[in-house]
Design an enzyme around this catalytic site. Structure first.
Site, PDB file in Angstrom:
ATOM      1  N   ARG A  55       1.824 -37.775  41.768  1.00  0.00           N
ATOM      2  CA  ARG A  55       2.129 -37.092  43.181  1.00  0.00           C
ATOM      3  C   ARG A  55       2.840 -35.769  42.845  1.00  0.00           C
ATOM      4  NH1 ARG A  55      -0.180 -37.274  47.444  1.00  0.00           N
ATOM      5  NH2 ARG A  55      -0.004 -39.563  47.859  1.00  0.00           N
ATOM      6  N   GLN A  72     -10.568 -42.196  47.648  1.00  0.00           N
ATOM      7  CA  GLN A  72     -10.072 -40.845  48.066  1.00  0.00           C
ATOM      8  C   GLN A  72      -9.995 -39.834  46.647  1.00  0.00           C
ATOM      9  OE1 GLN A  72      -8.758 -38.913  51.129  1.00  0.00           O
ATOM     10  NE2 GLN A  72      -6.573 -38.513  50.349  1.00  0.00           N
ATOM     11  N   ARG A  77      -8.930 -38.389  38.400  1.00  0.00           N
ATOM     12  CA  ARG A  77      -7.400 -38.361  38.238  1.00  0.00           C
ATOM     13  C   ARG A  77      -6.836 -39.573  38.025  1.00  0.00           C
ATOM     14  NH1 ARG A  77      -5.048 -38.059  44.590  1.00  0.00           N
ATOM     15  NH2 ARG A  77      -6.112 -39.735  45.329  1.00  0.00           N
ATOM     16  N   HIS A 150      -5.887 -30.184  42.506  1.00  0.00           N
ATOM     17  CA  HIS A 150      -4.874 -30.430  43.881  1.00  0.00           C
ATOM     18  C   HIS A 150      -3.589 -29.665  43.203  1.00  0.00           C
ATOM     19  CE1 HIS A 150      -3.104 -32.629  46.839  1.00  0.00           C
ATOM     20  NE2 HIS A 150      -4.156 -33.032  47.220  1.00  0.00           N
ATOM     21  N   ASP A 195      -3.090 -29.313  57.031  1.00  0.00           N
ATOM     22  CA  ASP A 195      -4.094 -29.824  56.070  1.00  0.00           C
ATOM     23  C   ASP A 195      -5.261 -29.227  56.409  1.00  0.00           C
ATOM     24  OD1 ASP A 195      -4.959 -33.201  55.297  1.00  0.00           O
ATOM     25  OD2 ASP A 195      -5.412 -31.247  54.357  1.00  0.00           O
ATOM     26  N   GLU A 253      -4.639 -25.408  46.975  1.00  0.00           N
ATOM     27  CA  GLU A 253      -5.592 -26.001  45.889  1.00  0.00           C
ATOM     28  C   GLU A 253      -7.155 -25.326  45.886  1.00  0.00           C
ATOM     29  OE1 GLU A 253      -5.979 -29.913  47.946  1.00  0.00           O
ATOM     30  OE2 GLU A 253      -3.766 -29.771  48.340  1.00  0.00           O
TER      31      GLU A 253
HETATM   32  O1  TA6 Z   1      -5.403 -31.887  49.710  1.00  0.00           O
HETATM   33  C1  TA6 Z   1      -4.935 -32.112  50.751  1.00  0.00           C
HETATM   34  C2  TA6 Z   1      -5.300 -33.923  50.951  1.00  0.00           C
HETATM   35  O2  TA6 Z   1      -6.644 -33.854  50.958  1.00  0.00           O
HETATM   36  C3  TA6 Z   1      -4.808 -34.265  52.299  1.00  0.00           C
HETATM   37  O3  TA6 Z   1      -5.493 -34.715  53.284  1.00  0.00           O
HETATM   38  C4  TA6 Z   1      -3.947 -35.600  51.628  1.00  0.00           C
HETATM   39  O4  TA6 Z   1      -4.758 -36.750  51.694  1.00  0.00           O
HETATM   40  C5  TA6 Z   1      -3.529 -34.926  50.324  1.00  0.00           C
HETATM   41  O5  TA6 Z   1      -4.875 -34.681  49.936  1.00  0.00           O
HETATM   42  C6  TA6 Z   1      -2.985 -36.160  49.226  1.00  0.00           C
HETATM   43  O6  TA6 Z   1      -4.135 -37.105  48.823  1.00  0.00           O
HETATM   44  P1  TA6 Z   1      -3.815 -38.230  48.134  1.00  0.00           P
HETATM   45  O7  TA6 Z   1      -4.853 -39.023  47.946  1.00  0.00           O
HETATM   46  O8  TA6 Z   1      -3.422 -37.718  46.961  1.00  0.00           O
HETATM   47  O9  TA6 Z   1      -2.604 -39.129  48.653  1.00  0.00           O
END
Ligand code: TA6
Length: 283
Positions: A55, A72, A77, A150, A195, A253
């Site tokens: 994070r 996601q 990563r 990111h 976002d 990002e």
């Molecule tokens: O980059 C923005 C995003 O896509 C947000 O929607 C939020 O989900 C963030 O990434 C963090 O995502 P993660 O999967 O690292 O918690």
């Protein structure tokens, strides 16, 4: 070098200038310029190989940005990257370059059945951090992907945060049913949860706060910019992020996310990001 969990690069000319990269995800965890930390990492970060990304820092989102067919932000990563070569030092500048490699494996092919090679070069310069992500299709069938760095940046008080260079770009507001909007502000300020996916942003992006210095993000191959701050409610929902930490960070990002990239067999793609620290000289 297989046993390494992270690699620390030290600039050979500028004291206190370092970059630390975790082998999980080739995730840049720290970038310091003269002992000043330039990246945000949550105090509650819970990075875990194969399960949880850092994070903070600069996680690599590949082969999928955001939600979709796989978990996601994809698997890049989460998995261990290799560093086949010892980092190199440019004797004339003191810059240090490390190269990380991820290749398709049974694990990745369970989620994404393609043969690829990802090469991530990290170059620590005196007042800049240059990163380059190359994706090669080494299989016999074409594939599509999206990719994004990111980047989490520290902010000295979110009310002072400014993001310049987005005016005139169209963005998708992920917090308002993906409505398309035109950015009319310069700078963009963070006054609530944000976002947004800004499409095809031509300008360099300049991030400032109450301090004198700022960060300039220069890109090639990454046409889009995602701007994210979780704000109050989302911060409380993340177990690896402090409830108040939204006040001290912003994600800006660089990505190729609006339009997936298609690679034919044998083809390759390259995205570059330069984070440049600008310290105005007192006149
Ligand atoms: O980059 C923005 C995003 O896509 C947000 O929607 C939020 O989900 C963030 O990434 C963090 O995502 P993660 O999967 O690292 O918690």
């Amino acid at each position: 070098m297989d046993q390494l969990s992270e690699v620390r690069l030290e600039h050979a000319s500028l004291p206190g200038t370092t970059c630390t990269v975790a082998m999980q995800g080739a995730t840049i965890k720290s970038w310091q310029v003269m002992n000043n930390e330039m990246l945000f990492v949550s105090k509650q970060a819970k990075m875990e190989m194969g399960k949880k990304a850092l994070r903070g820092g600069i996680p690599i989102c590949f082969p999928q940005f955001g939600p979709g067919a796989m978990k996601q932000h994809g698997f890049a990563r989460l998995v261990k990257w290799g560093m086949p070569k010892v980092p190199t030092v440019d004797q004339s500048t003191g810059d240090v370059t490390a190269e990380f490699v991820l290749m398709a494996s049974e694990f990745t092919k369970e989620m994404w059945d393609y043969e690829f090679v990802a090469i991530y070069r990290v170059k620590l310069q005196a007042f800049a951090l240059a990163t380059q992500l190359e994706i090669k299709n080494v299989g016999d069938k074409p594939f599509d992907f999206t990719a994004l760095l990111h980047t989490y940046l520290p902010i000295d008080g979110i009310a002072h945060a400014t993001v310049q260079g987005l005016k005139g770009s169209t963005y998708v507001d992920k917090l308002d049913n993906s409505k398309e909007e035109l950015e009319r502000n310069d700078p963009v300020k963070i006054c609530g949860p944000v976002d947004r996916i800004y499409r095809d942003v031509k300008n360099d992006i300049v991030i400032g706060d109450s301090g004198n210095s700022h960060i300039v993000i220069m890109r090639s191959g990454f046409p889009d910019i995602v701007l994210w701050n979780p704000w109050i409610e989302k911060s409380k929902q993340m177990d690896d992020f402090g409830d108040e930490e939204y006040k001290g960070m912003v994600c800006v990002e660089a990505g190729a996310v609006s339009t997936p990239i298609t690679l034919a067999p044998g083809a390759e793609w390259c995205g570059k990001q330069g984070l440049n620290l600008v310290i105005p000289q007192n006149i």
